[in-house]
Write a protein that holds these residues in place. Structure first.
Motif, PDB file in Angstrom:
ATOM      1  N   SER A 136      30.211   2.044  26.701  1.00 40.50           N
ATOM      2  CA  SER A 136      30.501   3.124  27.922  1.00 40.50           C
ATOM      3  C   SER A 136      29.252   3.230  28.735  1.00 40.50           C
ATOM      4  O   SER A 136      27.983   2.763  28.173  1.00 40.50           O
TER       5      SER A 136
ATOM      6  N   GLU B 212      34.113   4.509  30.442  1.00 38.20           N
ATOM      7  CA  GLU B 212      34.209   4.781  28.840  1.00 38.20           C
ATOM      8  C   GLU B 212      34.595   3.328  28.461  1.00 38.20           C
ATOM      9  O   GLU B 212      34.001   3.074  27.366  1.00 38.20           O
TER      10      GLU B 212
ATOM     11  N   ARG C 230      19.857   6.805  37.444  1.00 39.45           N
ATOM     12  CA  ARG C 230      19.603   6.143  36.352  1.00 39.45           C
ATOM     13  C   ARG C 230      18.189   5.560  36.423  1.00 39.45           C
ATOM     14  O   ARG C 230      17.560   5.483  35.274  1.00 39.45           O
TER      15      ARG C 230
ATOM     16  N   THR D 295      32.234  12.359  30.961  1.00 34.92           N
ATOM     17  CA  THR D 295      31.330  11.248  31.153  1.00 34.92           C
ATOM     18  C   THR D 295      29.808  11.398  31.681  1.00 34.92           C
ATOM     19  O   THR D 295      29.092  10.682  31.383  1.00 34.92           O
ATOM     20  N   GLY D 296      29.880  12.709  32.022  1.00 29.61           N
ATOM     21  CA  GLY D 296      28.495  13.203  32.422  1.00 29.61           C
ATOM     22  C   GLY D 296      28.127  12.422  34.069  1.00 29.61           C
ATOM     23  O   GLY D 296      27.117  12.870  34.711  1.00 29.61           O
ATOM     24  N   ARG D 297      28.952  11.864  34.901  1.00 29.82           N
ATOM     25  CA  ARG D 297      28.772  11.468  36.135  1.00 29.82           C
ATOM     26  C   ARG D 297      28.823  12.502  37.076  1.00 29.82           C
ATOM     27  O   ARG D 297      29.635  13.396  36.992  1.00 29.82           O
TER      28      ARG D 297
ATOM     29  N   SER E 268      26.667   5.782  30.474  1.00 31.52           N
ATOM     30  CA  SER E 268      26.484   7.162  30.456  1.00 31.52           C
ATOM     31  C   SER E 268      25.475   7.357  31.400  1.00 31.52           C
ATOM     32  O   SER E 268      24.872   6.426  32.296  1.00 31.52           O
TER      33      SER E 268
END
Length: 597
Positions: A331, A317, A526, A571-573, A333
């Protein structure tokens, strides 16, 4: 009257949540901004109705606006500054490290942060290799170090270092460079036999048993990494220090190595500190995390201890809540596997089913097509033929069955990078590109921060710097397709995100297909539009699928490992599920191995 921008002890940044910006928030921000009142431009409303302020002019006085608004639409947060106990300084005006992580018995502590921020220096201090000098000119001594940390939890550890009552074992970062000519003929068995703590069971745990009679000089990067981890754990010590233990390891081995380190440290009742950039590995390894932040090459500050999940999330973040400091302006994402925009363009390279055989290994590849502007991730265990596949497409190996069209040129970044002599970075680039062209400046030099490296010898670069140069060299060549083998090695999380984004942007801008072999699922997640998945028996045979959509590809790959990932709600990680847990069983039943939602 003093201009409010003239005097500033610390830099600040404004974090604006545009979804929370109302007419009232806009009015307050513009009306009470001290810059606007003095005739300068501070907070202002953009043409599209958003609220904006340039980073360069944000200052402490803007916190008045933060206090006046009725919601959390605006936060004024300080950027990193030198703070805390100065531990060590390298010469006059040299790099300065503040604070240290604290080892804990029967626990693995993670140290997370950018490269060049002092993590390795912190490990060396904890190992007793560096006596803290606290920025003083005179010769440092352990008595001064103990006195400086008196009353803190670090005092006991430093006292033990001073008195020789604590032993340490360190796994170095650059394992591919640890074997010299004298050690090249030593076998794995001989190396393990020299360990002081015995190696009972560790050869099997780290899959070294088949390698026991192999020469050190003949080991791959991943094999050498596992051996160095084994010899570190098999050393009789009180504190174990691991500097990037996941490099060169495939996904399955990263997770198994993490479990082995945790189990062994707990069984021995010892302490461990781990520097790691693979967040899935670190999440599985660490009981607690310290964040290292600051300005690379100038100063580093070690944060207070955080829980593993909370530490990684705050790092992503970009704000450390306890320190009230913004370590990153934006941050990080993580797009979900369904959040893809795949270019629907012409194929650049269409290859048929391919087969190639060697004395002890064979590879079969399902035919596929690489399209203009798309990024294809290549994933699978080590020794299944991923690099062989890359060489087939690049023309370095002729297949036994099938023919790769020779009309497409391929620029290839190899897995291992060997700098040659005293050649500088600039001299290497001049051989492959026009370094004075606008295209080189905008597409290669600036995105990879090469300017500061141009006049340095390749042999003097760090692992991360050398990796950046190698990736940039691959992209600097004119080619129909770009193929990169493990571009994430030795890069910190920030750099991995930047490299992934630059690779994806490069492919789209140049309308060229780009193939990436890597073991960091975050980078692949990613950068990739589609995935090629490798399966088989390591070292014996490999099978590669045609490029397939990300969701199907990740599920295909992880199902072969029997591992499930969930998505962190904040965080969606991706996070590894505990084997046999309720969520692990649920996802396996539904066939959703790579996080849901």
């Amino acid at each position: 009257m003093t201009d409010p921008t003239d005097i500033q002890e610390q830099e600040y940044v404004a974090i604006i949540d545009q979804d929370e910006v109302t007419d009232e928030v806009r009015d307050i921000a513009v009306k009470y901004d001290p810059l606007n009142r003095s005739g300068r431009e501070g907070f202002h409303v953009t043409d599209d109705g958003g609220l904006h302020i340039d980073d360069a002019v944000v200052m402490r006085e803007h916190k008045l606006i933060e206090k006046k608004i009725p919601n959390d639409a605006i936060r004024i947060v300080p950027l990193p500054a030198e703070t805390g106990q100065l531990v060590h300084q390298y010469g006059d005006n040299g790099f300065r490290l503040y604070e240290l992580p604290m080892p804990e018995d029967e626990a693995v502590i993670g140290l997370l942060g950018r490269n060049g921020i002092g993590k390795s220096t912190a490990l060396r201090v904890l190992a007793g290799e560096i006596i803290p000098n606290f920025g003083l000119e005179e010769d440092p001594d352990w008595d001064r170090a103990v006195d400086s940390f008196r009353g803190t939890t670090l005092q006991t550890h430093l006292e033990q270092l001073r008195n020789g009552d604590v032993t340490t074992a360190t796994k170095r970062q650059r394992v591919e460079a640890l074997v010299d000519e004298a050690a090249a003929d030593e076998t794995v068995r001989e190396r393990l036999a020299a360990c002081s703590n015995g190696t009972d069971g560790i050869s099997d745990e780290l899959d070294l048993t088949p390698l026991l009679d192999r020469r050190m000089g003949d080991l791959s990067g991943g094999e050498r990494q596992r051996l160095e981890i084994a010899t570190t754990l098999a050393t009789d010590a009180d504190l174990y220090l691991f500097d990037e233990p996941s490099s060169f390891l495939d996904v399955e081995r990263r997770l198994s190595v993490a479990r082995t380190i945790r189990d062994r440290i707990t069984e021995m009742g010892a302490a461990a500190v781990v520097v790691e950039h693979d967040l899935a590995t670190l999440d599985l390894l660490a009981d607690g995390i310290y964040i290292a932040y600051g300005e690379p090459g100038d100063f580093g500050v070690v944060s207070q201890r955080l829980g593993s999940r909370e530490g990684i999330n705050q790092f992503l973040e970009g704000q450390l809540q306890q320190e009230n400091v913004q370590i990153r302006k934006k941050s990080i994402s993580f797009p979900g596997p369904r959040e893809r925009s795949i270019p629907k363009k012409e194929g650049v390279l269409e290859y048929p089913d391919l087969e190639v055989g060697f004395e002890e290994f064979s590879l079969s590849v399902e035919g596929g097509t690489a399209h203009e502007g798309e990024s294809i991730g290549i994933v699978g265990a080590n020794a299944l033929g991923k690099t062989t596949f890359a060489k087939l497409l690049a023309g370095g190996i002729e297949p036994d069955v099938g023919t790769v069209p020779d009309h497409a040129t391929v620029s290839y970044k190899p897995q291992y990078i060997a700098p040659d002599g005293d050649e500088t970075v600039r001299e290497r680039f001049v051989k492959v590109a026009d370094v004075r062209s606008q295209a080189f400046e905008t597409q290669v030099s600036k995105p990879f921060d090469l300017e500061t490296l141009f006049d340095r010898p390749l042999s003097a670069l760090s692992g991360g710097e050398l990796q950046r140069v190698a990736v940039a060299l691959c992209l600097a060549r004119e080619a129909d397709m770009y193929l990169l083998d493990e571009p994430s090695a030795f890069l910190d999380v920030n750099r991995r995100v930047a490299v992934a984004d630059q690779l994806r942007r490069f492919a789209r801008k140049r309308d060229r297909p780009l193939l990436v072999i890597d073991h960091d699922l975050f980078l692949l997640n990613r950068v990739s539009d589609r995935l090629v998945v490798f399966d088989g028996e390591s070292g014996t045979y490999g099978e590669a699928t045609a490029p397939q959509p990300m969701r199907e590809g990740m599920n295909d790959f992880l199902s072969s490992l029997g591992v499930t990932f969930r998505r962190d709600e904040r965080t969606g990680r991706p996070r590894v599920n505990k084997p046999g847990s309720q969520l692990d069983r649920k996802q396996k039943r539904s066939g959703e191995y790579y996080y849901t939602g």
